[in-house]
Design a protein around this motif. Structure first.
Motif, mmCIF file in Angstrom:
data_model
loop_
_atom_site.group_PDB
_atom_site.id
_atom_site.type_symbol
_atom_site.label_atom_id
_atom_site.label_comp_id
_atom_site.label_asym_id
_atom_site.label_seq_id
_atom_site.Cartn_x
_atom_site.Cartn_y
_atom_site.Cartn_z
ATOM 1 N N ASP A 276 27.222 -16.423 37.956
ATOM 2 C CA ASP A 276 27.637 -17.816 38.082
ATOM 3 C C ASP A 276 26.732 -18.538 39.072
ATOM 4 O OD1 ASP A 276 30.230 -19.804 37.771
ATOM 5 O OD2 ASP A 276 29.357 -19.902 39.789
ATOM 6 N N HIS B 215 31.075 -29.738 37.430
ATOM 7 C CA HIS B 215 31.400 -29.049 38.679
ATOM 8 C C HIS B 215 32.639 -29.621 39.375
ATOM 9 C CE1 HIS B 215 29.232 -26.510 41.949
ATOM 10 N NE2 HIS B 215 30.531 -26.349 42.011
ATOM 11 N N LEU C 45 29.572 -26.088 32.972
ATOM 12 C CA LEU C 45 30.776 -26.737 33.483
ATOM 13 C C LEU C 45 30.446 -28.045 34.173
ATOM 14 C CD1 LEU C 45 32.358 -23.627 35.302
ATOM 15 C CD2 LEU C 45 32.693 -24.305 32.916
ATOM 16 N N ALA D 60 24.911 -22.831 39.840
ATOM 17 C CA ALA D 60 25.171 -24.265 39.680
ATOM 18 C C ALA D 60 23.938 -25.035 40.114
ATOM 19 C CB ALA D 60 26.373 -24.705 40.522
ATOM 20 N N THR E 168 26.489 -18.642 33.658
ATOM 21 C CA THR E 168 27.205 -19.909 33.833
ATOM 22 C C THR E 168 26.442 -20.795 34.810
ATOM 23 O OG1 THR E 168 29.381 -18.890 33.501
ATOM 24 C CG2 THR E 168 29.338 -21.003 34.660
ATOM 25 N N SER E 169 26.338 -22.090 34.506
ATOM 26 C CA SER E 169 25.886 -23.062 35.498
ATOM 27 C C SER E 169 26.760 -24.303 35.404
ATOM 28 C CB SER E 169 24.405 -23.420 35.325
ATOM 29 O OG SER E 169 23.939 -24.094 36.492
ATOM 30 N N LYS E 170 26.521 -25.240 36.344
ATOM 31 C CA LYS E 170 27.412 -26.386 36.465
ATOM 32 C C LYS E 170 26.621 -27.659 36.737
ATOM 33 C CE LYS E 170 30.417 -23.225 39.009
ATOM 34 N NZ LYS E 170 29.335 -22.414 39.574
ATOM 35 N N SER F 205 35.277 -27.507 36.141
ATOM 36 C CA SER F 205 35.543 -26.813 37.393
ATOM 37 C C SER F 205 36.285 -27.766 38.316
ATOM 38 C CB SER F 205 34.216 -26.364 38.020
ATOM 39 O OG SER F 205 34.419 -25.682 39.232
#
Length: 277
Positions: A45, A108, A106, A47, A73-75, A139
């Protein structure tokens, strides 16, 4: 180590244990993520806000693992909720990661005072339709934020990543997510280490011959949460992954859940409105 997976609402499988990279300095991130992947983690994970996407991507590529075996996963950064800016920011994420797609992307934070998270969601829906994100989600969204996404969007978020730990069990958010087919994912699942000193957690850990961190992470996964603990220490990286060879009984599960203080460590989603990062 074989990590259990949970099916998202579009059929994509997410590993229930992930490796968090919040506050990992970029110069250390590649080495630390490689260590986690070597320890058996298959979910990483990051971001845009963390500024370590490039190092995460290098670790994934340098690991030698097939791309489809590592869930990334990134945001979206808070500054880019405008539709065109969200698209451009996602393009930069793929460039920085050096990957053709992410497994989950996502929003954030909802930034309600900014008032553009639905606009950002429309961009994410198009990114999802393009196949460059295998799943999309949010998120730090509260039920009233999600109400707008469900009413004005066309894709139900696959994941809602929120602060969650034994002192902040998030029952209302988890219930809302479950009712709408959204997987709840815990950031700061160990309460930034504070809950590991709780007397009840220490007692249960001693009874089982496990570490307090293992007990808390096991509580999460038995509830059906996805967890993303973070550590740069090799022993703790390995320890946090060794949670699938024991079970908490109903009494221990209830005792940990009863520790809820409704106490946040991070910002309240209705009050986090910084767009300068």
């Amino acid at each position: 180590m074989t990590t259990p997976t949970i099916p998202l609402n579009n059929g994509v499988l997410i590993p229930q244990l992930g490796f968090g990279t919040y506050k990992l300095p970029p110069v250390q991130t590649r080495e630390v993520v490689l260590r986690a992947l070597d320890a058996g983690y298959r979910h990483v994970d990051t971001a845009q806000m963390y500024r370590n996407e490039a190092a995460v991507g290098r670790a994934v590529l340098d690991s030698g693992l097939p791309r489809d075996e590592v869930f990334v996963t990134s945001k979206l950064n808070n500054a880019f909720h405008a539709y065109d800016e969200a698209h451009a920011a996602f393009d930069r994420t793929l460039d920085d990661l050096g990957l053709e797609h992410v497994d989950l992307f996502l929003i954030h934070w909802p930034l309600p005072a900014f008032g553009r998270f639905v606009e950002a969601w429309r961009a994410l829906e198009e990114i999802y339709a393009s196949g460059r994100a295998r799943a999309i989600g949010v998120s730090n969204f509260q039920p009233h934020h999600l109400d707008r996404i469900l009413a004005e969007g066309t894709v139900v978020p696959a994941v809602n990543q929120v602060e969650m730990h034994p002192w902040f069990v998030q029952q209302e958010v988890r219930a809302y997510d479950a009712a709408h087919g959204i997987v709840t994912e815990a950031w700061s699942p160990l309460g930034r280490g504070r809950v590991l000193e709780d007397e009840e957690v220490l007692r249960i850990a001693a009874d089982l011959g496990r570490s307090p961190a293992q007990v808390v992470l096991r509580w999460h996964v038995q509830r059906g949460d996805v967890v993303i603990p973070k550590s740069a220490t090799p022993a703790r990286i390995a320890e946090n992954a060794a949670i699938f060879d024991f079970v908490l009984d109903d009494t221990a599960m209830a005792a940990i859940t009863a520790l809820d203080r409704d106490t946040r460590i991070g910002s309240h989603p209705d009050h986090e409105n910084r767009t300068d990062r």
